[in-house]
Motif scaffolding. Structure first.
Motif, short mmCIF file in Angstrom:
data_model
loop_
_atom_site.label_atom_id
_atom_site.label_comp_id
_atom_site.label_asym_id
_atom_site.label_seq_id
_atom_site.Cartn_x
_atom_site.Cartn_y
_atom_site.Cartn_z
N LYS A 86 -9.13 1.16 0.77
CA LYS A 86 -7.80 0.71 1.20
C LYS A 86 -6.68 1.45 0.49
O LYS A 86 -5.53 1.03 0.54
CB LYS A 86 -7.65 -0.80 0.97
N ARG A 95 -7.89 0.23 -4.36
CA ARG A 95 -8.70 -0.73 -3.61
C ARG A 95 -9.71 0.04 -2.78
O ARG A 95 -9.32 0.94 -2.02
CB ARG A 95 -7.81 -1.59 -2.71
N GLN A 96 -10.98 -0.28 -2.92
CA GLN A 96 -12.05 0.45 -2.24
C GLN A 96 -11.78 0.53 -0.75
O GLN A 96 -11.69 -0.50 -0.06
CB GLN A 96 -13.39 -0.23 -2.50
N ARG A 142 -2.48 0.45 -4.16
CA ARG A 142 -1.47 -0.59 -4.01
C ARG A 142 -0.65 -0.71 -5.29
O ARG A 142 -1.15 -0.44 -6.39
CB ARG A 142 -2.12 -1.96 -3.74
N VAL A 156 0.85 -1.19 0.00
CA VAL A 156 0.00 0.00 0.00
C VAL A 156 0.88 1.24 0.00
O VAL A 156 1.85 1.34 0.76
CB VAL A 156 -0.92 0.01 1.24
N ARG A 207 0.72 -2.64 -8.26
CA ARG A 207 0.17 -3.78 -8.97
C ARG A 207 1.05 -5.01 -8.78
O ARG A 207 2.28 -4.92 -8.76
CB ARG A 207 0.05 -3.49 -10.46
N SER A 218 -2.98 0.24 -8.49
CA SER A 218 -4.43 0.02 -8.62
C SER A 218 -5.10 0.49 -7.35
O SER A 218 -4.50 0.49 -6.27
CB SER A 218 -4.74 -1.46 -8.88
#
Length: 241
Positions: A64, A61-62, A67, A27, A69, A59
């Motif tokens: 979160k 993350r809902q 992150r 992350v 890839r 990408s």
């Protein structure tokens, strides 16, 4: 020309990913942390992240954050117009073999503007469709001065930030002009084998050369794609005349 703040943020995060501070699946710093660190608005941070998403490097993350890839994307040869994102036409890929220094074919040497018998660095990749179906076999050729200045090009693994950004970071040279040359021919046996097809096989071959502002070649890519998987769509204005 001075870079805009969001470009500086994107470049900083890209370099930190490339240097291994953030690995696949990690992350990235939160939007709040980046806003405080760079003294910018949330909108600026979001714009920076959009750049990295367009590169296929991160990408969302809902709930979160962003992150790195797990697997970087690659495109078949060609179609590198300014503003085109790596995720547009990007696919998973597999690196083939170890990069080697060898004498390129004559047509590649001509585009690289190197003499007969002079070597270049070759990197091969197999671009894949969903289900690991081979889409395109691509050989990227880098002139010696670029290869010497960019040692990671000689490594087997993928370069997460993409070779264009890596070469620019190492050399300060960026592509300002691209040219694509397309032809159709029958595949060689080794090409058909890599593409998982039987002979005879008609293929579309795209030669792509990227040049810097002085007209020097940064890379020449040759992509070989089965004719049934290759498509070019062009939309343009028309007149009544």
């Amino acid at each position: 020309m001075a870079k805009l703040k969001y470009e500086e943020i994107a470049d900083s995060l890209r370099a930190r990913i490339a240097d291994g501070e953030f690995g696949p699946g990690d992350v990235l710093p939160s939007g709040r942390d980046l806003c405080e660190q760079w003294s910018v608005s949330r909108a600026t941070v979001i714009k920076a992240m959009d750049v990295l998403r367009g590169d296929g490097l991160v990408s969302a993350r809902q709930g979160k954050g962003f992150r790195v890839r797990e697997a970087p994307l690659a495109r078949p040869a060609g179609r590198r117009k300014a503003g085109s994102a790596r995720v547009t036409g990007g696919h998973p890929f597999r690196r083939l073999g170890k990069p080697t220094r060898e004498v390129p074919p004559g047509h590649v040497a001509d585009l690289l503007s190197i003499g007969g018998g002079e070597v270049a660095l070759r990197r091969d990749r197999l671009v894949l469709l969903e289900g690991s179906i081979p889409l395109s076999l691509v050989s990227a050729w880098f002139p010696t001065d670029i290869a010497d200045a960019c040692p990671r090009l000689a490594q087997t693994g993928p370069i997460a930030e993409g070779t264009t950004h890596y070469v620019a970071r190492q050399t300060g040279r960026v592509p300002v002009q691209g040219s694509d040359f397309t032809k159709v021919r029958l595949a060689a046996a080794a090409e058909a084998d890599q593409l998982g097809r039987e002979l005879p096989l008609a293929v579309a071959v795209v030669l792509h050369v990227a040049r810097d502002e002085e007209g020097r070649a940064l890379v020449v890519e040759e992509g070989v794609t089965p004719s049934g998987l290759w498509e070019l769509t062009d939309t343009y204005p028309m007149s009544h005349g």
